[in-house]
Design an enzyme around this catalytic site. Structure first.
Site, short mmCIF file in Angstrom:
data_model
loop_
_atom_site.label_atom_id
_atom_site.label_comp_id
_atom_site.label_asym_id
_atom_site.label_seq_id
_atom_site.Cartn_x
_atom_site.Cartn_y
_atom_site.Cartn_z
N LYS A 76 0.81 -1.21 0.00
CA LYS A 76 0.00 0.00 0.00
C LYS A 76 0.85 1.27 0.00
O LYS A 76 0.36 2.35 -0.36
CB LYS A 76 -0.93 0.01 1.21
CG LYS A 76 -2.01 -1.07 1.19
CD LYS A 76 -3.10 -0.75 0.20
CE LYS A 76 -4.27 -1.70 0.34
NZ LYS A 76 -5.39 -1.38 -0.55
N ASP A 119 -9.11 -0.54 5.91
CA ASP A 119 -9.05 -1.71 6.77
C ASP A 119 -7.72 -1.77 7.50
O ASP A 119 -7.48 -2.69 8.27
CB ASP A 119 -9.24 -2.99 5.95
CG ASP A 119 -10.69 -3.20 5.54
OD1 ASP A 119 -11.54 -3.25 6.43
OD2 ASP A 119 -10.96 -3.31 4.33
#
Length: 407
Positions: A76, A119
């Site tokens: 990410k 998340d």
């Protein structure tokens, strides 16, 4: 469950898709991101696991280890930061791209606020990038996000907003807060009127594919080193980012793509069944937290619908077993720390191996060469230890000992 995608095509990369995401833009993003102190200078390792390949009955298993991409612990770090850079450049086209994440423009950006639902890993990456750039960051967390994931995000200075509900509820709340406060959403989940930033996030992920191409010596227009590539699902952003790069490079000779998601968060498989972006049918909650998404990104689906050959779901038990497989090292293989979402591809491959009919349906054989993307390390250390039965530190000790024996 494994289903074939009736809309998959094997043809040159469509011009319509190239106008949205392409290799040139991916390489530009890669250059800009390289200046960020939070990113590794070298490519992440592509580990061959011959013991696992023998156990599974294939010619090769390669694992791209994104746990060492950044201190943030996941792939990410390639998405939200470069999307933030591109968004800042829309507002300030005179800024030097490589100076945004080094804090050169912190003073003019101090009143700027970015927000996202997460998340865990995406929010952590956005918070770190915002701190580096000098702007404010607000992260919306849903009820199932663990406290240790929240703490990891807050450590980068982000303001945390907690809500009841699931990931999709947090996406809606982030959009509402942004609208009401004049903040900017930075997400890989697209929706009507919001596609530029999700595209930039997805394009950043293509760095993973670019490095695989370089590490294997792949050449344009020819088949690459891997016949099969397993990609994590979620809303579809990571899969679309990598698929687009491989497809443009290899054209008609692209690998066989299998996208994997939790059985209870099967929005992509449902999209394939319905022929349009769809919602998941289950509870969405999963140990694979990064993939626990209930609604497909329409922008990502534009790439996945023609490019993915099979969609597959796995359950939490299979994911935990895959974590243990990599941690132990099979038949002399290097032990690897891979988090709950990072092992989805291996969980799917192991499930297919146990079902001869589905194994053949997926085109797997003794000649298959399989690429897995371990998208995260132990980004939630307590969860990792509970799943594997030992700490990530212990696994890394065995890894270090293995590397000392195999210089």
């Amino acid at each position: 469950m494994l289903i074939p995608n009736p809309h998959a095509i094997r043809a040159p990369y469509p011009a319509e898709l190239r106008s949205i995401m392409n290799i040139e833009r991916a390489q530009e993003s890669r250059r800009w991101l390289a200046a960020w102190p939070q990113i590794a200078r070298a490519a992440t390792p592509l580990h061959d696991l011959p013991g696992l390949a023998r156990q599974l009955g294939v010619a090769r298993v390669g694992v791209k280890d994104e746990s060492v991409r950044s201190p943030l612990g996941s792939f990410k770090a390639l998405g939200a930061p470069v999307a933030l850079v591109r968004q800042v450049l829309r507002l300030h086209p005179d800024f030097e791209p490589t100076g945004v994440l080094t804090g050169r423009y912190a003073t003019p950006l101090q009143g700027y606020t970015v927000i996202s639902a997460t998340d865990g890993n995406h929010g952590r990456a956005l918070a770190a990038a915002a701190r580096s750039a000098g702007c404010r960051c607000v992260i919306v967390l849903h009820a199932h996000v663990s406290q240790e994931r929240e703490d990891a995000i807050a450590a980068h200075g982000a303001q945390i907003v907690r809500i009841a509900g699931n990931y999709d509820d947090s996406v809606a709340e982030a959009a509402r807060l942004a609208r009401d406060n004049g903040w900017q959403v930075v997400s890989d989940t697209s929706y009507e009127g919001y596609e530029d930033i999700p595209r930039d996030v997805m394009q950043g992920y293509a760095t993973v594919a670019a490095e695989v191409v370089e590490q294997t010596g792949a050449r344009p227009g020819e088949a690459g080193a891997f016949t099969h590539v397993f990609l994590q699902g979620g809303v579809g952003g990571m899969a679309a980012g990598l698929l687009s790069y491989f497809w443009e490079l290899h054209g008609m000779h692209r690998p066989h793509f299998i996208v994997v998601e939790p059985a209870q968060a099967d929005c992509l498989l449902q999209s394939a069944l319905q022929g349009r972006p769809a919602r998941a049918t289950g509870s969405v909650d999963s140990v694979m937290a990064g993939l626990a998404c209930g609604e497909t990104s329409p922008l990502a689906w534009r790439f996945l619908q023609p490019g993915v050959d099979h969609f597959q779901t796995v359950d939490d038990v299979q994911a935990v077993q895959a974590m243990r497989t990599l941690a132990q090292g099979v038949d002399g293989d290097l032990p690897l720390v891979a988090g709950e979402s990072g092992v989805a591809g291996l969980a799917a491959l192991q499930a297919l191996r146990a079902d001869p009919t589905q194994w053949a349906e997926a085109g797997l054989s003794a000649d298959a060469r399989v690429l897995l993307i371990s998208t995260e390390g132990a980004t939630a250390p307590q969860v990792y230890a509970q799943c594997v039965g030992e700490s990530a530190a212990r696994v890394l000790q065995r890894q270090a000992a293995w590397l000392a024996r195999h210089p």
